[in-house]
Design a protein around this motif. Structure first.
Motif, PDB file in Angstrom:
ATOM      1  N   THR A  69      10.250   4.628   5.969  1.00 29.22           N
ATOM      2  CA  THR A  69      10.032   3.271   6.471  1.00 29.22           C
ATOM      3  C   THR A  69       8.546   3.011   6.696  1.00 29.22           C
ATOM      4  N   LEU A  70       7.849   3.977   7.299  1.00 25.32           N
ATOM      5  CA  LEU A  70       6.415   3.819   7.534  1.00 25.32           C
ATOM      6  C   LEU A  70       5.637   3.762   6.222  1.00 25.32           C
ATOM      7  N   ALA A  71       6.065   4.579   5.236  1.00 26.72           N
ATOM      8  CA  ALA A  71       5.394   4.563   3.929  1.00 26.72           C
ATOM      9  C   ALA A  71       5.583   3.215   3.247  1.00 26.72           C
ATOM     10  N   ALA A  72       6.787   2.670   3.330  1.00 25.68           N
ATOM     11  CA  ALA A  72       7.050   1.361   2.725  1.00 25.68           C
ATOM     12  C   ALA A  72       6.236   0.268   3.414  1.00 25.68           C
ATOM     13  N   LEU A  73       6.183   0.327   4.749  1.00 26.61           N
ATOM     14  CA  LEU A  73       5.381  -0.652   5.486  1.00 26.61           C
ATOM     15  C   LEU A  73       3.889  -0.457   5.216  1.00 26.61           C
ATOM     16  N   ALA A  74       3.495   0.788   4.945  1.00 28.02           N
ATOM     17  CA  ALA A  74       2.097   1.049   4.617  1.00 28.02           C
ATOM     18  C   ALA A  74       1.711   0.370   3.308  1.00 28.02           C
ATOM     19  N   THR A  75       2.614   0.378   2.319  1.00 26.09           N
ATOM     20  CA  THR A  75       2.310  -0.334   1.078  1.00 26.09           C
ATOM     21  C   THR A  75       2.239  -1.841   1.325  1.00 26.09           C
ATOM     22  N   PHE A  76       3.032  -2.323   2.272  1.00 22.32           N
ATOM     23  CA  PHE A  76       2.917  -3.732   2.669  1.00 22.32           C
ATOM     24  C   PHE A  76       1.537  -3.991   3.247  1.00 22.32           C
ATOM     25  N   ALA A  77       1.067  -3.068   4.071  1.00 21.72           N
ATOM     26  CA  ALA A  77      -0.243  -3.238   4.711  1.00 21.72           C
ATOM     27  C   ALA A  77      -1.381  -3.129   3.714  1.00 21.72           C
ATOM     28  N   VAL A  78      -1.177  -2.388   2.616  1.00 23.39           N
ATOM     29  CA  VAL A  78      -2.221  -2.243   1.604  1.00 23.39           C
ATOM     30  C   VAL A  78      -2.667  -3.606   1.074  1.00 23.39           C
ATOM     31  N   GLY A  79      -1.733  -4.545   1.004  1.00 24.62           N
ATOM     32  CA  GLY A  79      -2.097  -5.877   0.544  1.00 24.62           C
ATOM     33  C   GLY A  79      -3.162  -6.517   1.402  1.00 24.62           C
ATOM     34  N   PHE A  80      -3.191  -6.153   2.677  1.00 23.76           N
ATOM     35  CA  PHE A  80      -4.181  -6.722   3.586  1.00 23.76           C
ATOM     36  C   PHE A  80      -5.568  -6.122   3.367  1.00 23.76           C
ATOM     37  N   ILE A  81      -5.607  -4.911   2.809  1.00 25.72           N
ATOM     38  CA  ILE A  81      -6.901  -4.308   2.501  1.00 25.72           C
ATOM     39  C   ILE A  81      -7.595  -5.090   1.393  1.00 25.72           C
ATOM     40  N   ALA A  82      -6.798  -5.550   0.417  1.00 26.81           N
ATOM     41  CA  ALA A  82      -7.365  -6.291  -0.711  1.00 26.81           C
ATOM     42  C   ALA A  82      -7.659  -7.743  -0.365  1.00 26.81           C
ATOM     43  N   ARG A  83      -7.051  -8.250   0.688  1.00 29.23           N
ATOM     44  CA  ARG A  83      -7.232  -9.669   1.004  1.00 29.23           C
ATOM     45  C   ARG A  83      -8.680 -10.050   1.274  1.00 29.23           C
TER      46      ARG A  83
END
Length: 446
Positions: free
Chosen positions: A57-71
């Motif tokens: 679950t944390l890994a999946a949410l981490a990929t969600f958060a990765v989008g914010f790094i590129a923003r």
């Protein structure tokens, strides 16, 4: 000039641009949020099967958060060109980047098919999504605000903000239909891909709308006067550092509440309270409908009461409601869960409604795309990317009081940023042409 004194033709164009901004941002946020829903429902098993339940679950949410790094990268790049060549072209570019990335996620092989390359490619496409949406917000907001009647800039500026709850609503409805029609095994195996593939059709609609709107008149005046900056991003930090600081901190609380409701609470309701997934999704559908109405009212309040007082009311409400929200959610009663989420989204809306006008007015037109984009993306990285992961981690170790405390701390940060910001920060003074040339050598006194 009153909001009713502009010509009928300009008023019609302003309404058209506001609606176009709303439709475009709805499509972009739909793309962004179907990823969040999929991350909480299926990505753990499809892309991270080797992890434990919590780890996956944390890994999946981490990929969600990765989008914010590129923003912020997308925001900086598109902010640069948005301040140099125009707002409209960047809106088209952001929509294309988001649409292509989202569609490719829909055909991406899983871990069982290509092994470790599956999560790697997922992260790459998520980064592209982040870059696309990174340049979206400021461009859509500026088009709406800069076309708006002078005394209705907060109201018109909130139309792109409506794309957030509308994107959530659309994404939830698509997943609800699919989970209701398809057996669980079929949905997990291939049904989750359909929402991503739908994006291809939505992007075409968005492109047709955006290609028909006109460039911002404010930007055209800057370009005609020869005031376009060569390096607007650099000048934003050089001339308006306080505006960047205040705008960024102020932009943290609203996305924190938005993403905690739309992402964290889905996971919390299904995994911790053991409620059916469809129950949580339908609850969010109802909340999102009210979310839109409250945000429109908050945008209007920003024009009537003022941007600053309206924002402070929303921030104060989020502080007061942080602990009662979880007390009600933990009852397991659908009615009280709905009440809890409606109030916290109301706090989000009251801040987010006047936020576009509040932040964009901190910067002069020639730096506005870059400045407002940087503020919004910095706030979103912390509030939207880090907050759901931090909330999940804090809950695992300390329970709900820690999550409520997190909400209080973040909300207070945004509240104090605006509370103590003076008028020179909140309202940029546009220089004349000679002053603009001189300001290349001296910091702006805004």
């Amino acid at each position: 000039m009153s909001s009713t004194s502009i010509s009928p033709d300009k008023a019609k164009k302003a309404r058209t641009v506001a609606v176009a901004s709303y439709i475009g941002t709805t499509i972009e946020w739909y793309d962004f949020f179907i990823y969040g829903v999929a991350a909480t429902l299926v990505f753990r098993t499809q892309f991270f099967p080797e992890f434990s339940e919590l780890g996956g679950t944390l890994a999946a949410l981490a990929t969600f958060a990765v989008g914010f790094i590129a923003r912020p990268i997308g925001g900086i790049v598109m902010g640069h060109f948005g301040d140099r060549v125009g707002r409209k072209s960047m809106l088209v570019t952001s929509l294309l980047i988001m649409g292509i990335a989202t569609t490719l996620i829909g055909v991406l092989p899983t871990y069982d098919q290509i092994g470790v390359w599956a999560p790697i490619l997922l992260v790459v496409l998520r980064l592209a999504q982040g870059a696309g949406v990174g340049g979206e917000w400021a461009g859509a907001v500026l088009m709406a605000v800069e076309h708006a009647p002078p005394k209705r800039r907060s109201l018109y500026g909130c139309f792109p903000q409506l794309g957030l709850p509308s994107g959530i609503l659309l994404s939830q409805l698509v997943f609800l239909v699919l989970t209701g029609v398809l057996p669980e095994a079929a949905f997990s195996a291939w049904g989750w891909r359909i929402p991503f593939l739908i994006s291809a059709a939505l992007i075409l609609v968005g492109l047709l709308i955006r290609l028909r709107i006109e460039e911002s008149a404010d930007f055209e005046r800057v370009r005609a006067a020869g005031q376009v900056e060569k390096l607007p991003v650099v000048q934003v930090f050089r001339r308006t550092p306080l505006q960047v600081l205040v705008g960024s901190v102020a932009s943290i609380a609203a996305p924190t509440l938005g993403y905690l409701v739309s992402v964290y609470m889905v996971s919390y309701g299904t995994n911790t309270l053991e409620l059916p997934t469809t129950t949580m999704l339908w609850t969010l559908v109802g909340v999102s409908v009210l979310w839109n109405g409250i945000m429109l009212a908050a945008g209007l309040a920003g024009d009537v009461l003022g941007r600053k007082p309206t924002f402070l009311i929303g921030a104060a409400l989020s502080v007061v409601w942080a602990f009662p929200m979880f007390w009600l959610v933990d009852t397991g009663s659908l009615f009280w869960i709905f009440v809890a989420l409606v109030v916290i989204t109301a706090a989000n809306s009251i801040m987010a409604g006047p936020q576009p006008a509040l932040v964009t007015e901190m910067f002069p037109v020639r730096l506005r795309y870059s400045g407002s984009s940087i503020c919004y993306q910095i706030g979103s990285i912390i509030g939207g990317g880090v907050a759901p992961i931090l909330a999940t981690t804090l809950f695992a170790k300390f329970g709900n009081p820690a999550v409520s405390t997190l909400i209080v701390v973040i909300s207070l940060l945004s509240l104090f940023a605006i509370l103590f910001a003076g008028q020179r920060i909140l309202q940029a003074q546009e220089p004349t042409a000679p002053q603009a040339q001189q300001s290349r050598l001296q910091p702006l006194a805004e």
